[in-house]
Design a protein around this motif. Structure first.
Motif, PDB file in Angstrom:
ATOM      1  N   ARG A 167       0.834  -1.202   0.000  1.00  0.00           N
ATOM      2  CA  ARG A 167       0.000   0.000   0.000  1.00  0.00           C
ATOM      3  C   ARG A 167       0.871   1.255   0.000  1.00  0.00           C
ATOM      4  NH1 ARG A 167      -5.500  -1.405   1.264  1.00  0.00           N
ATOM      5  NH2 ARG A 167      -5.941   0.766   0.739  1.00  0.00           N
ATOM      6  N   LEU A 168       0.394   2.267  -0.712  1.00  0.00           N
ATOM      7  CA  LEU A 168       1.068   3.558  -0.775  1.00  0.00           C
ATOM      8  C   LEU A 168       0.039   4.649  -0.542  1.00  0.00           C
ATOM      9  CD1 LEU A 168       3.388   5.568  -1.588  1.00  0.00           C
ATOM     10  CD2 LEU A 168       2.581   5.312  -3.952  1.00  0.00           C
ATOM     11  N   VAL A 169       0.336   5.530   0.397  1.00  0.00           N
ATOM     12  CA  VAL A 169      -0.517   6.686   0.642  1.00  0.00           C
ATOM     13  C   VAL A 169       0.329   7.935   0.409  1.00  0.00           C
ATOM     14  CG1 VAL A 169      -1.967   7.931   2.285  1.00  0.00           C
ATOM     15  CG2 VAL A 169      -1.863   5.420   2.355  1.00  0.00           C
ATOM     16  N   TYR A 170      -0.159   8.805  -0.462  1.00  0.00           N
ATOM     17  CA  TYR A 170       0.572  10.029  -0.777  1.00  0.00           C
ATOM     18  C   TYR A 170      -0.164  11.228  -0.186  1.00  0.00           C
ATOM     19  CZ  TYR A 170       2.276  14.045  -3.380  1.00  0.00           C
ATOM     20  OH  TYR A 170       2.778  15.290  -3.715  1.00  0.00           O
ATOM     21  N   ILE A 190      -4.234  11.588  -0.155  1.00  0.00           N
ATOM     22  CA  ILE A 190      -4.880  12.471   0.810  1.00  0.00           C
ATOM     23  C   ILE A 190      -4.721  13.907   0.338  1.00  0.00           C
ATOM     24  CG2 ILE A 190      -4.976  13.200   3.217  1.00  0.00           C
ATOM     25  CD1 ILE A 190      -5.527  10.246   2.934  1.00  0.00           C
ATOM     26  N   ASN A 191      -5.841  14.642   0.224  1.00  0.00           N
ATOM     27  CA  ASN A 191      -5.809  16.038  -0.227  1.00  0.00           C
ATOM     28  C   ASN A 191      -6.379  16.951   0.854  1.00  0.00           C
ATOM     29  OD1 ASN A 191      -6.328  14.207  -2.797  1.00  0.00           O
ATOM     30  ND2 ASN A 191      -5.298  16.043  -3.539  1.00  0.00           N
ATOM     31  N   PRO A 192      -5.580  17.312   1.844  1.00  0.00           N
ATOM     32  CA  PRO A 192      -6.085  18.189   2.897  1.00  0.00           C
ATOM     33  C   PRO A 192      -6.088  19.649   2.479  1.00  0.00           C
ATOM     34  CG  PRO A 192      -3.831  17.550   3.382  1.00  0.00           C
ATOM     35  CD  PRO A 192      -4.212  16.856   2.108  1.00  0.00           C
ATOM     36  N   VAL A 193      -6.949  20.432   3.123  1.00  0.00           N
ATOM     37  CA  VAL A 193      -6.966  21.876   2.970  1.00  0.00           C
ATOM     38  C   VAL A 193      -6.025  22.453   4.036  1.00  0.00           C
ATOM     39  CG1 VAL A 193      -9.251  21.959   1.922  1.00  0.00           C
ATOM     40  CG2 VAL A 193      -9.063  21.893   4.402  1.00  0.00           C
ATOM     41  N   PHE A 194      -6.247  23.675   4.521  1.00  0.00           N
ATOM     42  CA  PHE A 194      -5.426  24.205   5.605  1.00  0.00           C
ATOM     43  C   PHE A 194      -5.492  23.250   6.792  1.00  0.00           C
ATOM     44  CE2 PHE A 194      -5.734  28.439   3.588  1.00  0.00           C
ATOM     45  CZ  PHE A 194      -4.434  28.894   3.785  1.00  0.00           C
ATOM     46  N   VAL A 195      -4.345  22.879   7.326  1.00  0.00           N
ATOM     47  CA  VAL A 195      -4.291  21.927   8.437  1.00  0.00           C
ATOM     48  C   VAL A 195      -3.944  22.673   9.725  1.00  0.00           C
ATOM     49  CG1 VAL A 195      -3.238  19.825   9.334  1.00  0.00           C
ATOM     50  CG2 VAL A 195      -3.561  20.106   6.855  1.00  0.00           C
ATOM     51  N   HIS A 245      -4.853   8.994   7.087  1.00  0.00           N
ATOM     52  CA  HIS A 245      -3.709   8.286   6.504  1.00  0.00           C
ATOM     53  C   HIS A 245      -3.741   6.799   6.862  1.00  0.00           C
ATOM     54  CE1 HIS A 245      -1.965  12.171   5.461  1.00  0.00           C
ATOM     55  NE2 HIS A 245      -0.997  11.538   4.818  1.00  0.00           N
ATOM     56  N   LEU A 246      -4.013   6.506   8.121  1.00  0.00           N
ATOM     57  CA  LEU A 246      -4.066   5.102   8.521  1.00  0.00           C
ATOM     58  C   LEU A 246      -5.280   4.409   7.928  1.00  0.00           C
ATOM     59  CD1 LEU A 246      -1.963   6.239  10.634  1.00  0.00           C
ATOM     60  CD2 LEU A 246      -2.777   4.431  12.144  1.00  0.00           C
ATOM     61  N   PHE A 247      -6.412   5.114   7.944  1.00  0.00           N
ATOM     62  CA  PHE A 247      -7.628   4.547   7.357  1.00  0.00           C
ATOM     63  C   PHE A 247      -7.381   4.196   5.891  1.00  0.00           C
ATOM     64  CE2 PHE A 247     -11.720   4.412   5.350  1.00  0.00           C
ATOM     65  CZ  PHE A 247     -12.610   3.984   6.319  1.00  0.00           C
ATOM     66  N   ALA A 248      -6.637   5.053   5.203  1.00  0.00           N
ATOM     67  CA  ALA A 248      -6.437   4.885   3.763  1.00  0.00           C
ATOM     68  C   ALA A 248      -5.768   3.563   3.415  1.00  0.00           C
ATOM     69  CB  ALA A 248      -5.627   6.051   3.208  1.00  0.00           C
ATOM     70  N   ILE A 255      -8.848   2.536  -2.114  1.00  0.00           N
ATOM     71  CA  ILE A 255      -7.914   2.234  -3.204  1.00  0.00           C
ATOM     72  C   ILE A 255      -8.279   3.046  -4.450  1.00  0.00           C
ATOM     73  CG2 ILE A 255      -7.084   0.430  -4.763  1.00  0.00           C
ATOM     74  CD1 ILE A 255      -7.508  -1.580  -2.471  1.00  0.00           C
ATOM     75  N   ASN A 256      -7.257   3.700  -5.013  1.00  0.00           N
ATOM     76  CA  ASN A 256      -7.429   4.546  -6.200  1.00  0.00           C
ATOM     77  C   ASN A 256      -8.381   5.712  -5.956  1.00  0.00           C
ATOM     78  OD1 ASN A 256      -5.683   2.961  -7.759  1.00  0.00           O
ATOM     79  ND2 ASN A 256      -7.351   1.608  -8.396  1.00  0.00           N
ATOM     80  N   LYS A 257      -8.417   6.176  -4.700  1.00  0.00           N
ATOM     81  CA  LYS A 257      -9.277   7.298  -4.353  1.00  0.00           C
ATOM     82  C   LYS A 257      -8.457   8.499  -3.902  1.00  0.00           C
ATOM     83  CE  LYS A 257     -13.180   4.951  -4.767  1.00  0.00           C
ATOM     84  NZ  LYS A 257     -14.176   5.250  -5.832  1.00  0.00           N
TER      85      LYS A 257
END
Length: 340
Positions: A122-125, A194-199, A248-251, A258-260
């Motif tokens: 698995r890869l999470v970006y 993962i595409n976060p806005v202001f964190v 991130h962990l959920f992903a 996957i592929n989302k």
């Protein structure tokens, strides 16, 4: 047997929370840092034998480093690529300081996984809403969602005098496209973005309150620069860092990711929204911080593009921390650590 997770950019605001959750769930974590000093500091802060670090000094020229790491650690099954520059403090050149480190760093880690990461599943970006939102789509008549892409253009070496904001948008957009290109060519590794806005949110460790990241510094500046009107005017959408880490962990733990692309957004705000929350929740700061024009955030917020992350919320299935709670936790920590 515990799985091994490789986290790039381990000292980052988001990454520290990700590592905390990983260790709490008994994963073995290997994180990248730029220097031995930073790595030793993290070892001391986490104080967990399941965490170790490796040094990757520069993302732009990181191919050999990532090759060596993947070769030396065939046990790595999960990669979380969070490393990417965000408005460097000593920013001089957008292409050299923002764009190329993000794109080349991403390409390098992906190529190393393809070549040596035979056990990576698995890869999470960690991308950004900067790769979703385009400045050509402004206003309430536009709706952006998980299928939207920033249409910013860039040709290496041909763009001069790029401002930091544009440079950041280019860096995240083009780096994320490299991830999806990799995904299409390497179906054995399941990818999520993962595409976060202001964190926003408190720092994981009180020791790092004096080293705030870009987003946190925007919030902190509202209570540390005096009570005048000379404060930064800004607006956008918000998500709490603890929810970003959780996502991130959920992903990588679920197949419905996957592929989302997962757009992480709780609500929109302006600097006035934040000032109204801070003044309401911290009456002891009256006279020490700005008031602005209470309630004046409604008009500018009504003119913003609509960011619809309904699909992401349905996939994740958990409630996000509210802006009010996030700002309270952030300012409460700053007050205690800095003695305001």
């Amino acid at each position: 047997m515990a799985q091994t997770v490789f986290v790039t950019g381990a000292t980052g605001f988001i990454a520290t929370y990700v590592i905390k959750l990983l260790l709490e769930q008994d994963y073995i974590v290997i994180g990248t840092v730029r220097t031995e000093e930073k790595g030793d500091k993290l070892l001391k802060l986490f104080d967990n034998k399941s965490f170790s670090y490796v040094i990757v000094p520069h993302l732009t020229d990181s191919k050999k480093d990532f090759d060596q790491i993947l070769q030396s650690h065939p046990e790595i099954e999960i990669v979380l690529h969070t490393a990417s520059p965000v408005f460097p403090k000593y920013y001089k050149d957008a292409e050299q300081d923002l764009i190329l480190p993000a794109i080349n760093g991403t390409k390098n880690v992906l190529e190393s996984i393809a070549k040596y990461g035979s056990n990576v599943k698995r890869l999470v970006y960690t991308s950004s809403n900067a790769a979703v939102h385009s400045v050509n789509r402004e206003g309430p008549n536009f709706v952006e969602n998980e299928d939207s892409w920033n249409d910013v253009e860039w040709v290496q070496g041909e763009s001069k005098d790029i401002d930091a904001g544009t440079g950041y948008r280019i860096s995240k957009t083009f780096a994320e496209r490299e991830v999806w290109k990799y995904s299409s060519n390497n179906p054995n590794v399941k990818v999520s973005v993962i595409n976060p806005v202001f964190v926003f949110g408190p720092q994981l460790f009180d020791e790092t309150v004096h080293e705030l990241n870009y987003s946190s510094d925007l919030v902190g500046s509202l209570v540390t620069n005096g009570n005048g009107d000379d404060y930064k005017k800004f607006q956008g959408s918000f998500i709490d860092v603890r929810d970003v880490a959780k996502a991130h962990l959920f992903a990588f733990q679920h197949d419905n990711t996957i592929n989302k692309r997962l757009i992480l957004k709780e609500r929109t705000f302006t600097e006035q929204t934040l000032l109204d929350i801070i003044n309401a929740k911290f009456p002891q700061l009256a006279g020490k911080i700005p008031k602005g024009s209470p309630g004046s955030d409604k008009e500018p917020l009504s003119k913003r593009v609509v960011l619809d992350n309904t699909t992401t919320r349905e996939i994740l299935g958990f409630e996000f921390i509210s802006l009010e709670q996030s700002i309270y936790d952030t300012i409460d920590q700053i007050i205690k650590v800095k003695g305001i």
